[in-house]
Motif scaffolding. Structure first.
Motif, PDB file in Angstrom:
ATOM      1  N   GLU A 102       0.830  -1.207   0.000  1.00  0.00           N
ATOM      2  CA  GLU A 102       0.000   0.000   0.000  1.00  0.00           C
ATOM      3  C   GLU A 102       0.858   1.248   0.000  1.00  0.00           C
ATOM      4  O   GLU A 102       0.592   2.213  -0.694  1.00  0.00           O
ATOM      5  CB  GLU A 102      -0.914   0.043   1.238  1.00  0.00           C
ATOM      6  CG  GLU A 102      -2.136  -0.817   1.085  1.00  0.00           C
ATOM      7  CD  GLU A 102      -2.377  -1.626   2.326  1.00  0.00           C
ATOM      8  OE1 GLU A 102      -2.716  -1.025   3.366  1.00  0.00           O
ATOM      9  OE2 GLU A 102      -2.189  -2.858   2.272  1.00  0.00           O
ATOM     10  N   ASP A 103       1.934   1.190   0.796  1.00  0.00           N
ATOM     11  CA  ASP A 103       2.839   2.320   0.806  1.00  0.00           C
ATOM     12  C   ASP A 103       3.355   2.599  -0.587  1.00  0.00           C
ATOM     13  O   ASP A 103       3.467   3.746  -1.004  1.00  0.00           O
ATOM     14  CB  ASP A 103       4.041   2.025   1.715  1.00  0.00           C
ATOM     15  CG  ASP A 103       3.703   2.317   3.156  1.00  0.00           C
ATOM     16  OD1 ASP A 103       2.598   2.850   3.368  1.00  0.00           O
ATOM     17  OD2 ASP A 103       4.514   2.018   4.039  1.00  0.00           O
ATOM     18  N   LEU A 104       3.692   1.516  -1.276  1.00  0.00           N
ATOM     19  CA  LEU A 104       4.234   1.690  -2.609  1.00  0.00           C
ATOM     20  C   LEU A 104       3.273   2.488  -3.470  1.00  0.00           C
ATOM     21  O   LEU A 104       3.658   3.408  -4.177  1.00  0.00           O
ATOM     22  CB  LEU A 104       4.501   0.319  -3.246  1.00  0.00           C
ATOM     23  CG  LEU A 104       5.037   0.347  -4.679  1.00  0.00           C
ATOM     24  CD1 LEU A 104       6.390   1.014  -4.723  1.00  0.00           C
ATOM     25  CD2 LEU A 104       5.132  -1.048  -5.253  1.00  0.00           C
ATOM     26  N   PHE A 152       8.735  -5.399  -4.388  1.00  0.00           N
ATOM     27  CA  PHE A 152       7.328  -5.056  -4.136  1.00  0.00           C
ATOM     28  C   PHE A 152       6.627  -5.060  -5.476  1.00  0.00           C
ATOM     29  O   PHE A 152       7.149  -4.514  -6.446  1.00  0.00           O
ATOM     30  CB  PHE A 152       7.212  -3.676  -3.497  1.00  0.00           C
ATOM     31  CG  PHE A 152       7.874  -3.617  -2.171  1.00  0.00           C
ATOM     32  CD1 PHE A 152       7.302  -4.252  -1.078  1.00  0.00           C
ATOM     33  CD2 PHE A 152       9.080  -2.959  -2.014  1.00  0.00           C
ATOM     34  CE1 PHE A 152       7.929  -4.219   0.150  1.00  0.00           C
ATOM     35  CE2 PHE A 152       9.707  -2.927  -0.792  1.00  0.00           C
ATOM     36  CZ  PHE A 152       9.129  -3.557   0.293  1.00  0.00           C
ATOM     37  N   PHE A 153       5.501  -5.683  -5.510  1.00  0.00           N
ATOM     38  CA  PHE A 153       4.795  -5.730  -6.787  1.00  0.00           C
ATOM     39  C   PHE A 153       3.312  -5.485  -6.574  1.00  0.00           C
ATOM     40  O   PHE A 153       2.683  -6.110  -5.733  1.00  0.00           O
ATOM     41  CB  PHE A 153       5.011  -7.102  -7.440  1.00  0.00           C
ATOM     42  CG  PHE A 153       4.521  -7.136  -8.863  1.00  0.00           C
ATOM     43  CD1 PHE A 153       5.159  -6.384  -9.846  1.00  0.00           C
ATOM     44  CD2 PHE A 153       3.416  -7.906  -9.219  1.00  0.00           C
ATOM     45  CE1 PHE A 153       4.718  -6.412 -11.139  1.00  0.00           C
ATOM     46  CE2 PHE A 153       2.964  -7.928 -10.516  1.00  0.00           C
ATOM     47  CZ  PHE A 153       3.606  -7.180 -11.488  1.00  0.00           C
ATOM     48  N   ALA A 160       8.777  -2.706  -7.863  1.00  0.00           N
ATOM     49  CA  ALA A 160      10.094  -2.131  -7.568  1.00  0.00           C
ATOM     50  C   ALA A 160      10.967  -3.184  -6.930  1.00  0.00           C
ATOM     51  O   ALA A 160      10.481  -4.073  -6.226  1.00  0.00           O
ATOM     52  CB  ALA A 160       9.956  -0.931  -6.640  1.00  0.00           C
ATOM     53  N   PHE A 161      12.221  -3.107  -7.190  1.00  0.00           N
ATOM     54  CA  PHE A 161      13.160  -3.973  -6.459  1.00  0.00           C
ATOM     55  C   PHE A 161      14.559  -3.363  -6.448  1.00  0.00           C
ATOM     56  O   PHE A 161      14.847  -2.403  -7.168  1.00  0.00           O
ATOM     57  CB  PHE A 161      13.186  -5.386  -7.038  1.00  0.00           C
ATOM     58  CG  PHE A 161      13.716  -5.485  -8.448  1.00  0.00           C
ATOM     59  CD1 PHE A 161      12.848  -5.452  -9.525  1.00  0.00           C
ATOM     60  CD2 PHE A 161      15.078  -5.626  -8.674  1.00  0.00           C
ATOM     61  CE1 PHE A 161      13.336  -5.559 -10.825  1.00  0.00           C
ATOM     62  CE2 PHE A 161      15.570  -5.742  -9.967  1.00  0.00           C
ATOM     63  CZ  PHE A 161      14.694  -5.701 -11.045  1.00  0.00           C
ATOM     64  N   LEU A 447      12.443   0.743 -10.764  1.00  0.00           N
ATOM     65  CA  LEU A 447      11.015   0.991 -10.567  1.00  0.00           C
ATOM     66  C   LEU A 447      10.336   0.867 -11.922  1.00  0.00           C
ATOM     67  O   LEU A 447      10.766   1.479 -12.896  1.00  0.00           O
ATOM     68  CB  LEU A 447      10.829   2.410  -9.999  1.00  0.00           C
ATOM     69  CG  LEU A 447       9.405   2.908  -9.842  1.00  0.00           C
ATOM     70  CD1 LEU A 447       8.655   2.084  -8.802  1.00  0.00           C
ATOM     71  CD2 LEU A 447       9.412   4.377  -9.438  1.00  0.00           C
ATOM     72  N   LEU A 448       9.321   0.010 -11.963  1.00  0.00           N
ATOM     73  CA  LEU A 448       8.561  -0.148 -13.212  1.00  0.00           C
ATOM     74  C   LEU A 448       7.134   0.285 -12.947  1.00  0.00           C
ATOM     75  O   LEU A 448       6.506  -0.190 -12.007  1.00  0.00           O
ATOM     76  CB  LEU A 448       8.583  -1.617 -13.667  1.00  0.00           C
ATOM     77  CG  LEU A 448       9.955  -2.204 -14.005  1.00  0.00           C
ATOM     78  CD1 LEU A 448       9.881  -3.715 -14.094  1.00  0.00           C
ATOM     79  CD2 LEU A 448      10.475  -1.611 -15.298  1.00  0.00           C
TER      80      LEU A 448
END
Ligand code: HEM
Lengths: 503, 284
Positions: A102-104, A152-153, A160-161, A447-448
């Motif tokens: 959620e933060d992402l 994180f997806f 992002a990774f 970051l995608l």
């Protein structure tokens, strides 16, 4: 107090102090290294000597305060490493630290802003959907040797990774420094439990070591412990040298070989036997016997005297009749490196540089005064009076043709249980330095963000402990290959930020 | 005829020419000078390698010494040290094409090979017992390789100081534009040292392991050992100042130059304090 102790500045100061006093010790003669020069200095400068000896400056490297500095340094390295994180300019945290998906989503914009803080960045648009691009990007970085972390997806939105390589570098500094401390510990163990003893043994004879030691091996001791034997059973040990050999390179006086055919005995028990050569010691349960020196003490088996055509073999202190004359001749003393001190015969050293022999002639009860003959200088001859004073004599009609001296072999016995620990420390030091200096850490943030069905935006940020120039090229190549993997066709932009220094 | 010396003289001639080209390049813009310098150094290096090969052959004549490199005489040491210096220089130059570095490094090679030819005796003598150990192929070679790299770093340091002086002065000359930036020089100085420092310490530790196997002690504070340690401490100081205190440029370079002074003293000066170590005494 600990603040000072654990500061790296203090450690550097200690290093400088060690360097300084080490240098002093190479200029001022040290008892341990050069006893003759040290003694000569002390006799020449009695006043200075009082002052300098008070601070142990003639045995500087073993003085309590020098040991103290070394110990302090060891403690200090540990303190430094406990308190101070290794300098790490690379971790520029992504604000805010993202802990869940959620933060992402809510902070996506901030994440991109954070990427723009990285020393190196690249941005492009991919002709792949987010799902595919995500898989491809991760796969590509893994193939490039990066470990993928902090993934994180969010399906349909973003992923992002972080890819990292050579994270081990962070531990390099710890490893190298602990290695140094281990080396110092090894040295401490040697000075507590080790020993060195010089054992001069006459060829064909033996000598008892001053130090007692346990002739049993370690495993024997452990085994015997169960049968009620004590852990140590100190016994006297004798070193025998059955034969001592010196060889020279043909036609020169350059020594080629020093060898002692040696045995080490404890009572009747043979502990070890070997022809000990320089560089090839004999090992008895970790106690090692080295060929350290040799010399001539003044004993000989025989000397060969040439009188005109005759030659005579003279064993030491045995009168021999000279055929065809009423004379008897006796050789009683040899000096290996003849010199004259205060008018008396003396030797300058124990090696056979200038051997001389003392002869006495007699007829019935009448003795001539003793005569010194030099083997290398047949024309020089001295007579000796009752007080031992020498006077030049004319060249005699006889010469020394050969001397067969009995040599002593200087066997040095050394025990250093700290050595394996020193080697272990050296290995840690080496591995630590390899990690620290040559395994440069790299971090790539990716970051995608989805931009429609068959498109997404890729943002890359990177940092490395490698030199800026090199990493620029490396990151350029990485970004380029990733771009083609992700089927990007747009103009590729890469920027470089000034490196963010973290104090 | 002693081919070892003949080829070494050839190498010296090419090093001297390369040095001359390097000096011309300091004042003449034309890049042809630096590329000539590079080629001349390459030829010199090749001749030097041949000379070293002949040295091996010469050594082969002493049956007891066949397994040892011919570096354990003053002649051999000077020759090898110059060889290593030029080899490291060649490596740096082929990667970085600084051009001007030659003027600060190649003179060392000329002095090294020149003094080997003039002052040292090339005759290979039999090794004394203390040196008859496979470590003699490793321990001095490793250390002198480190020295060679430090020599190159010193050259870079000199270039940095000149550049600094140029930039500070009111009218920087042509030279200012030929020299790389202070940051680049500082970076190069650092990167050479970061390679040479571990090599130095490993060489010292190897000496300790040899000392243990020959004399039963790892460390005995003989002057050569002690000065090697001092050298290592100074360079360690340099690295820490850079890493931790962030020293760059002139300040850092002074520390690294102090380190190189220690290198020179360890190699030459210590022999005046005590001939206990290495070729002068035969390593006793
Ligand atoms: C703790 C032990 C040792 C240290 C720190 C040490 C240090 C050094 C250093 C710094 C050099 C550099 C070359 C130079 O300056 O001339 C050197 C060279 C040399 N060392 Fe050691 N060393 C150690 C033990 C030994 C031992 C045990 C031997 C042999 C018995 C030995 C034999 C030599 C020789 C033959 C050279 C080369 C000299 C030459 O060919 O020019 N070293 N050592």
């Amino acid at each position: 107090m600990t603040r000072i102790l654990r500061s790296i500045r203090f450690n550097i100061f200690l290093g400088a102090l060690i360097a300084f006093f080490s240098a002093v010790g190479t200029i001022l003669p040290q008892i341990g290294q050069e006893p003759e020069r040290a003694n000569a200095f002390m006799q020449a400068h009695p006043l200075w000597t009082k002052f300098l000896s008070f601070f142990g400056l003639f045995d500087l490297y073993h003085s309590w305060w020098f040991m103290g500095i070394l110990a302090l340094m060891a403690v200090d390295i540990v303190l430094c490493k406990l308190w101070n994180k290794p300098p790490d300019a690379g971790i520029v945290a992504l604000p805010p630290e993202l802990t869940n998906e959620e933060d992402l989503e809510t902070h996506l914009d901030k994440k991109e802003a954070a990427l723009k803080l990285k020393p190196f960045q690249a941005f492009f648009t991919s002709k792949m959907g987010l799902d595919d691009a995500w898989k491809t990007a991760r796969g590509h970085l893994k193939r490039e040797g990066y470990a993928v972390k902090e993934e994180f997806f969010l399906p349909g939105t973003a992923g992002a990774f972080v890819g990292t390589r050579h994270r081990i570098q962070r531990w390099g500094s710890y490893f190298a420094h602990i290695g140094l401390v281990v080396i110092l510990v090894g040295a401490l163990i040697r000075s507590l439990f080790g020993f060195v003893e010089m054992v001069p043994v006459l060829e064909g004879g033996s000598r008892r070591m001053q130090r007692l030691f346990d002739p049993r091996s370690f495993s024997e001791r452990v085994r015997e412990l169960f049968w009620g034997h004590p852990w140590t059973m100190k016994e006297p040990v004798d070193v025998y040298v059955d034969k001592f050999t010196i060889e020279y390179y043909p036609g020169t006086m350059n020594p080629k070989l020093f060898a002692s055919d040696a045995r080490v005995m404890s009572g009747d028990q043979l502990l070890g036997q070997k022809v000990i050569r320089v560089n090839h010691p004999l090992d008895v349960n970790g106690v090692r016997f080295y060929q350290a020196s040799w010399g001539a003490g003044g004993m000989f088996r025989s000397v060969t005297l040439k009188l005109g055509k005759e030659t005579l073999q003279l064993p030491q202190r045995t009168p021999v009749k000279i055929p065809g004359t009423p004379f008897t001749v006796e050789a009683d003393m040899m000096l290996p490196n003849f010199t004259v001190t205060d008018g008396q015969a003396d030797t300058a050293s124990l090696d056979l540089k200038n051997p001389a022999v003392r002869l006495m002639f007699s007829v019935g009860p009448h003795k001539t005064s003793p005569l010194w003959l030099l083997k290398n200088y047949p024309d020089i001859c001295f007579t000796e009076d009752a007080q031992g004073q020498l006077t030049h004599a004319p060249a005699p009609p006889f010469q020394l043709a050969a001397i067969d001296p009995i040599l002593f072999s200087g066997i040095q016995v050394a025990y250093d249980p700290g050595f394996p620990i020193v080697v272990l420390g050296a290995l840690m030091w080496l591995l630590g330095m390899i990690a620290l200096f040559y395994m440069h850490r790299r971090r790539v943030w990716i970051l995608l963000e989805s931009a429609g069905e068959n498109s997404c935006r890729a943002s890359l940020g990177a940092w490395s402990s490698r030199g800026t120039r090199e990493y620029e090229a490396e990151f350029g190549a990485l970004a380029k290959s990733l771009r083609s993997e992700l089927k990007s066709e747009d103009n590729f932009q890469m920027t470089e930020n000034p490196i963010v220094e973290v104090s | 005829m002693n081919y070892e010396v003949v080829f070494l003289k050839g190498a010296l001639a090419f090093y001297a020419l390369a040095t001359a080209a390097a000096f011309v390049y300091l004042y003449n813009k034309d890049d042809k000078w630096s590329s000539w310098m590079f080629r001349l150094v390459g030829v010199g290096l090749a001749l030097h390698l041949v000379s070293f090969g002949f040295g091996m052959h010469y050594f082969w004549k002493i049956p007891d010494n066949r397994y040892y490199f011919p570096i354990n005489s003053f002649f051999g040491a000077l020759s090898f040290l110059s060889l290593a210096t030029v080899a490291v220089f060649f490596l740096i130059e082929s990667r970085h094409q600084l051009g001007i570095l030659g003027a600060f490094v190649l003179p060392w090679a000329v002095v090294g090979t020149g003094s080997a030819i003039i002052f040292a005796n090339p005759a290979a003598e039999g090794l004394v017992p203390a040196l008859q150990n496979y470590w003699i192929n490793i321990h001095p070679v490793v250390l002198m390789t480190a020295y060679a790299a430090f020599g190159n770093a010193f050259g870079v340091g000199v270039a940095l100081l000149i550049q600094e002086h140029q930039i500070k002065s009111r009218k920087p000359s042509e030279l200012c534009y030929r020299l790389p930036s202070i940051e680049d020089l500082d970076d190069l100085n650092y990167r050479i040292i970061v390679w040479a420092f571990p090599v130095l310490t490993v060489g010292i530790i190897m000496g300790g392991i040899w000392a243990y196997s020959a004399w039963g002690r790892f460390w005995g504070w003989d002057p050569k050992e002690t000065w090697a340690l001092i050298t290592a401490l100074v360079y360690a100081g340099y690295l820490h100042m850079r890493f931790v205190k962030g020293w760059r440029g002139k300040k850092a370079v002074y520390v690294s130059m102090l380190g190189f002074a220690c290198v020179l003293f360890t190699f030459l000066g210590v022999n005046y304090l005590s001939p206990l170590h290495g070729y002068l005494s035969g390593g006793g």
